[in-house]
Design an enzyme around this catalytic site. Sequence first.
Site, PDB file in Angstrom:
ATOM      1  N   GLY A 142      22.216  71.615  28.371  1.00 20.22           N
ATOM      2  CA  GLY A 142      21.457  70.228  29.049  1.00 20.22           C
ATOM      3  C   GLY A 142      21.563  70.180  30.389  1.00 20.22           C
ATOM      4  N   SER A 143      21.453  69.041  30.960  1.00 15.37           N
ATOM      5  CA  SER A 143      20.962  68.956  32.267  1.00 15.37           C
ATOM      6  C   SER A 143      22.606  68.816  33.253  1.00 15.37           C
ATOM      7  CB  SER A 143      20.618  67.475  32.564  1.00 15.37           C
ATOM      8  OG  SER A 143      21.510  66.543  32.145  1.00 15.37           O
TER       9      SER A 143
ATOM     10  N   GLY B  93      24.322  65.430  32.652  1.00 13.44           N
ATOM     11  CA  GLY B  93      24.846  65.213  31.339  1.00 13.44           C
ATOM     12  C   GLY B  93      26.191  66.181  31.280  1.00 13.44           C
TER      13      GLY B  93
ATOM     14  N   GLU C 169      26.178  74.814  29.546  1.00 12.88           N
ATOM     15  CA  GLU C 169      25.346  75.483  30.222  1.00 12.88           C
ATOM     16  C   GLU C 169      24.160  74.449  30.801  1.00 12.88           C
ATOM     17  OE1 GLU C 169      25.412  78.937  30.338  1.00 12.88           O
ATOM     18  OE2 GLU C 169      27.363  79.043  29.480  1.00 12.88           O
TER      19      GLU C 169
ATOM     20  N   CYS D 102      15.566  76.783  31.273  1.00 11.62           N
ATOM     21  CA  CYS D 102      16.360  76.748  32.117  1.00 11.62           C
ATOM     22  C   CYS D 102      16.399  77.936  33.032  1.00 11.62           C
ATOM     23  CB  CYS D 102      18.010  76.661  31.433  1.00 11.62           C
ATOM     24  SG  CYS D 102      17.942  78.137  30.259  1.00 11.62           S
TER      25      CYS D 102
ATOM     26  N   GLU E 187      17.536  72.354  40.496  1.00 11.98           N
ATOM     27  CA  GLU E 187      16.315  72.631  39.606  1.00 11.98           C
ATOM     28  C   GLU E 187      15.478  71.303  39.488  1.00 11.98           C
ATOM     29  OE1 GLU E 187      17.582  71.713  35.700  1.00 11.98           O
ATOM     30  OE2 GLU E 187      16.519  73.393  34.709  1.00 11.98           O
TER      31      GLU E 187
HETATM   32  P1  NAP Z   1      20.590  66.294  28.822  1.00 10.24           P
HETATM   33  O1  NAP Z   1      19.569  64.946  29.011  1.00 10.24           O
HETATM   34  O2  NAP Z   1      21.546  66.631  29.632  1.00 10.24           O
HETATM   35  O3  NAP Z   1      20.862  66.168  27.370  1.00 10.24           O
HETATM   36  C1  NAP Z   1      21.605  66.926  26.400  1.00 10.24           C
HETATM   37  C2  NAP Z   1      22.476  66.346  25.360  1.00 10.24           C
HETATM   38  O4  NAP Z   1      23.546  65.745  26.161  1.00 10.24           O
HETATM   39  C3  NAP Z   1      21.939  65.337  24.763  1.00 10.24           C
HETATM   40  O5  NAP Z   1      22.382  65.360  23.477  1.00 10.24           O
HETATM   41  C4  NAP Z   1      21.990  63.868  25.525  1.00 10.24           C
HETATM   42  O6  NAP Z   1      22.277  62.999  24.494  1.00 10.24           O
HETATM   43  C5  NAP Z   1      23.799  64.403  25.965  1.00 10.24           C
HETATM   44  N1  NAP Z   1      23.946  63.565  27.265  1.00 10.24           N
HETATM   45  C6  NAP Z   1      23.465  63.877  28.409  1.00 10.24           C
HETATM   46  N2  NAP Z   1      24.077  63.044  29.418  1.00 10.24           N
HETATM   47  C7  NAP Z   1      25.182  62.542  28.885  1.00 10.24           C
HETATM   48  C8  NAP Z   1      26.139  61.751  28.910  1.00 10.24           C
HETATM   49  N3  NAP Z   1      26.334  61.381  30.232  1.00 10.24           N
HETATM   50  N4  NAP Z   1      27.278  61.410  28.311  1.00 10.24           N
HETATM   51  C9  NAP Z   1      27.044  61.789  27.032  1.00 10.24           C
HETATM   52  N5  NAP Z   1      26.186  62.629  26.558  1.00 10.24           N
HETATM   53  C10 NAP Z   1      25.018  62.738  27.419  1.00 10.24           C
HETATM   54  O7  NAP Z   1      19.455  67.803  28.879  1.00 10.24           O
HETATM   55  P2  NAP Z   1      17.941  67.765  28.088  1.00 10.24           P
HETATM   56  O8  NAP Z   1      17.155  66.968  29.121  1.00 10.24           O
HETATM   57  O9  NAP Z   1      17.939  67.798  26.800  1.00 10.24           O
HETATM   58  O10 NAP Z   1      17.755  69.355  28.680  1.00 10.24           O
HETATM   59  C11 NAP Z   1      17.079  69.987  29.653  1.00 10.24           C
HETATM   60  C12 NAP Z   1      18.158  70.504  30.600  1.00 10.24           C
HETATM   61  O11 NAP Z   1      18.813  71.449  30.012  1.00 10.24           O
HETATM   62  C13 NAP Z   1      17.478  71.066  31.999  1.00 10.24           C
HETATM   63  O12 NAP Z   1      18.240  70.700  33.135  1.00 10.24           O
HETATM   64  C14 NAP Z   1      17.667  72.663  31.466  1.00 10.24           C
HETATM   65  O13 NAP Z   1      17.605  73.704  32.938  1.00 10.24           O
HETATM   66  C15 NAP Z   1      19.033  72.622  30.686  1.00 10.24           C
HETATM   67  N6  NAP Z   1      18.942  73.518  29.939  1.00 10.24           N
HETATM   68  C16 NAP Z   1      20.030  74.641  30.008  1.00 10.24           C
HETATM   69  C17 NAP Z   1      20.088  75.670  29.281  1.00 10.24           C
HETATM   70  C18 NAP Z   1      20.919  76.818  29.434  1.00 10.24           C
HETATM   71  O14 NAP Z   1      21.385  77.417  28.482  1.00 10.24           O
HETATM   72  N7  NAP Z   1      21.728  76.930  30.512  1.00 10.24           N
HETATM   73  C19 NAP Z   1      19.103  75.910  28.041  1.00 10.24           C
HETATM   74  C20 NAP Z   1      18.385  74.917  27.988  1.00 10.24           C
HETATM   75  C21 NAP Z   1      18.155  73.821  28.712  1.00 10.24           C
HETATM   76  P3  NAP Z   1      21.529  61.374  25.068  1.00 10.24           P
HETATM   77  O15 NAP Z   1      20.241  61.833  25.510  1.00 10.24           O
HETATM   78  O16 NAP Z   1      21.884  60.516  24.055  1.00 10.24           O
HETATM   79  O17 NAP Z   1      22.227  61.151  26.373  1.00 10.24           O
END
Ligand code: NAP
Length: 530
Positions: A241-242, A245, A265, A302, A395
């Site tokens: 994810g981000s 997070g 990641e 990503c 990003e």
């Molecule tokens: P996200 O907002 O970080 O969410 C990912 C997961 O983490 C969700 O289940 C979210 O649940 C949880 N989460 C986020 N912040 C949290 C916190 N502070 N405490 C506890 N749980 C937390 O990411 P996304 O918007 O789904 O995905 C987009 C991002 O993922 C982009 O930046 C992209 O580049 C990256 N990505 C990376 C890869 C890789 O392989 N490196 C692959 C795909 C995507 P909640 O929403 O309930 O908080």
Amino acid sequence: MTLTGKQLIGTTESADSSETFQGVNPATGKPLDTKFHEATAAEIDRAATMADEVFGTFRDMLAERRADFLEAIVEETLAMGDEFLEIASAETGHPLPRCTMERDRAVNQARLFANLLREGSWVDARIDLGDASRTPAPKPDVRSLLQPIGPVAVFGASNFPIAISVLGADTISALASGCPVIVKAHPAHPGTCEMAARAILKAAEKMRMPEGVFSLVQGKGIESGTTLVQHPKIMAAAFTGSLKGGRALMDVAAARPHPIPFYAEMGSVNPIFILPGALKENPETLADGFVNALTLGVGQFCTNPGLALGIQSDEWDRFSQLVSERVAQYTPSTMLHAGIHAAYTDGILARADNEELLLLGESEAEADPNACEAAAYVYETTQQGLLNDPTLLEELFGPSSTLVSCGKLTDMVEIAEKLEGSLSITVHGTEADLAEFKPLLKILQRKAGRLIFNGFPVGIEVCHSMHHGGPFPAASHSFFTSIGTRCIQRFVRPVCYQNWPNSQLPLALQNENPRGVWRMIDGVMTRDEV
Ligand code: NAP
């Protein structure tokens, strides 16, 4: 299949909390039918306790049984047919063919891990034979191999609701290694998560896996995920994810009284260096490939290329012109959810304030904000313009990129030095370019997990040698990958047995080597018995 919106804790369904949320179709803004219950701390505790209780049985089971389990997951996933794909599409705005591609990728990945288990050498068995006659001290018999670490928490990303979510490599590799898994469902696709979890649970039942080997908890907001990572029975966590997070949860994992490995990641800027020879040879193909890479999946990869760098020349101007024309033709499309759409829109607005950043091209057609649509934007700046605005090195998730013109090789080197860790870096060049730009290539190898030559970074092959990770902030730990069979190494730890009785050793370390796995005996790789 009827969705219940409950926690799936082993074979038990649970909805202790009356607090609920719904998935939303981003294209219509309308909530979907099912109400999902927030997981409570007590429910998370039940899932983690059960996972811990069955860990010993799951760990010690023959690897072939876990391989059968993975293959049963494949069967149950395919058996859900179009219904599964349709819910993923409704929750994310991804077109059906994209969902099919993700499903196929996920099942092929599970098959790959099943094969890995059947072959067996992944446990990295090493044997150094003892020598009682050695002087001045006898040499002990020392043997080691990789063993599963314990219950694992998994967090998927919103942009891959099937391939990097419940059925993704984190879950599959953790199960393959012998670790029970608890997934925190992504609130942007809770129904897809529930369906995938039901397929895993069905497979578990069919293959007589111990109850508790897999659970799914729901939650919108950070509480349930934080509670899960803090739970004392959780021994490792994998997150996609981000950066925001990932960093927050990484700190939670480190702050536990008993810290655990946290494999995040995260996002990345994925720069593309276009060297002069390559630019001269085929500017049209390069412009097509670049714009395709940055707009694919509405730029929500990503590995989306956020920067493209070249040496100022007539060819670079021509390339910029071609990019501008192609970006204009991009039809705005629906992003994953309102939050990601708002972050993208804010990022684009902020770019307008930078006087050194010129808008080179944008989608001609208007984006409909009510359908969460995003237009594509490409900017241009100079080497100095880039260095003056550090946000351009971060990003911006969506179909946007910046072309950076450099005066000479040393300008590119200066930028390369400043780059943060990235999942990928791409170089387009000829043999002559590679010779001339050698100092640049040396730096780039320190900055990314994957280096691509004359290609584009989107699309990641699932295979044994893939590395999808990189120096922070691309990943929390640059040694590990989240895609490819090496990702199993995140959920194991080496255990060393000294002078341990042969009969009590794990199978792969016993003298007889009944499964014929590759082992290192006294420094030599062999499938022989001791
Ligand atoms: P996200 O907002 O970080 O969410 C990912 C997961 O983490 C969700 O289940 C979210 O649940 C949880 N989460 C986020 N912040 C949290 C916190 N502070 N405490 C506890 N749980 C937390 O990411 P996304 O918007 O789904 O995905 C987009 C991002 O993922 C982009 O930046 C992209 O580049 C990256 N990505 C990376 C890869 C890789 O392989 N490196 C692959 C795909 C995507 P909640 O929403 O309930 O908080």
